[in-house]
Design a protein around this motif. Sequence first.
Motif, PDB file in Angstrom:
ATOM      1  N   ASP A  54       1.577   1.418   4.211  1.00  0.00           N
ATOM      2  CA  ASP A  54       1.348   0.743   2.935  1.00  0.00           C
ATOM      3  C   ASP A  54       2.444   1.098   1.931  1.00  0.00           C
ATOM      4  OD1 ASP A  54       0.308   3.196   1.254  1.00  0.00           O
ATOM      5  OD2 ASP A  54      -0.703   3.269   3.205  1.00  0.00           O
ATOM      6  N   GLN A  55       2.422   0.458   0.789  1.00  0.00           N
ATOM      7  CA  GLN A  55       3.456   0.659  -0.224  1.00  0.00           C
ATOM      8  C   GLN A  55       3.466   2.086  -0.764  1.00  0.00           C
ATOM      9  OE1 GLN A  55       5.802  -1.650  -0.872  1.00  0.00           O
ATOM     10  NE2 GLN A  55       6.841  -0.145  -2.146  1.00  0.00           N
ATOM     11  N   ASP A  56       2.298   2.672  -0.983  1.00  0.00           N
ATOM     12  CA  ASP A  56       2.249   4.043  -1.497  1.00  0.00           C
ATOM     13  C   ASP A  56       2.887   5.019  -0.506  1.00  0.00           C
ATOM     14  OD1 ASP A  56       0.986   3.242  -3.835  1.00  0.00           O
ATOM     15  OD2 ASP A  56      -1.030   3.775  -3.132  1.00  0.00           O
ATOM     16  N   THR A  57       2.612   4.849   0.777  1.00  0.00           N
ATOM     17  CA  THR A  57       3.211   5.722   1.793  1.00  0.00           C
ATOM     18  C   THR A  57       4.715   5.506   1.838  1.00  0.00           C
ATOM     19  OG1 THR A  57       1.156   5.667   3.085  1.00  0.00           O
ATOM     20  CG2 THR A  57       3.149   6.409   4.228  1.00  0.00           C
ATOM     21  N   TYR A  58       5.148   4.242   1.764  1.00  0.00           N
ATOM     22  CA  TYR A  58       6.585   3.966   1.733  1.00  0.00           C
ATOM     23  C   TYR A  58       7.248   4.717   0.574  1.00  0.00           C
ATOM     24  CZ  TYR A  58      11.081   1.794   1.105  1.00  0.00           C
ATOM     25  OH  TYR A  58      12.427   1.619   0.941  1.00  0.00           O
ATOM     26  N   GLU A  59       6.683   4.589  -0.605  1.00  0.00           N
ATOM     27  CA  GLU A  59       7.273   5.223  -1.783  1.00  0.00           C
ATOM     28  C   GLU A  59       7.281   6.753  -1.675  1.00  0.00           C
ATOM     29  OE1 GLU A  59       5.234   3.533  -5.160  1.00  0.00           O
ATOM     30  OE2 GLU A  59       6.012   1.525  -4.701  1.00  0.00           O
ATOM     31  N   ALA A  60       6.219   7.323  -1.124  1.00  0.00           N
ATOM     32  CA  ALA A  60       6.128   8.776  -1.006  1.00  0.00           C
ATOM     33  C   ALA A  60       7.153   9.346  -0.022  1.00  0.00           C
ATOM     34  CB  ALA A  60       4.719   9.183  -0.578  1.00  0.00           C
TER      35      ALA A  60
END
Length: 160
Positions: free
Chosen positions: A74-80
Amino acid sequence: MIISENKDTAIHFPPLPGGIAVEGDGFGGKTAAAFDWLTGARHLLYWGDIDAHGFEILNGWRDDGVLVTSILMDQDTYEAYEPFGTSTDRNGKLLKADAPKALAHLTDAERVVYENLLSPALPGHRRIEQERIPLHDAHAAVLRAVAASGLAIEAVPSRR
């Protein structure tokens, strides 16, 4: 049950009561769809690399009738984890912007990440290998996904 895109992640996944981690072995789940013990699992999760290939594999599993829920894609995992990413494929070839494929089995949120990874405007890396995400974070994601489903993980009695 968790299906992992990569062998090492499946082999070293932390123990889950009543759970199993298996290697996904490429595109789609035609072979896996033949195994009732796999497709009939109470929780069937897929964890792949955050790259175009990973989303294409996820789509392939669903296209073959294996109804998996993705985790850590997901986007949050990508950003992290983007600082630990790469912009080359496993052979060292540069990953470039490209037109997204018509992947009919992605959720809206998955499609957004997939299309962003292929966008010419992407400021970050185009690939985050699942091996860059600590296994304790993946274990926690599995537990969250199970809790969100409203079903508990059942302990399997030991066979002695």
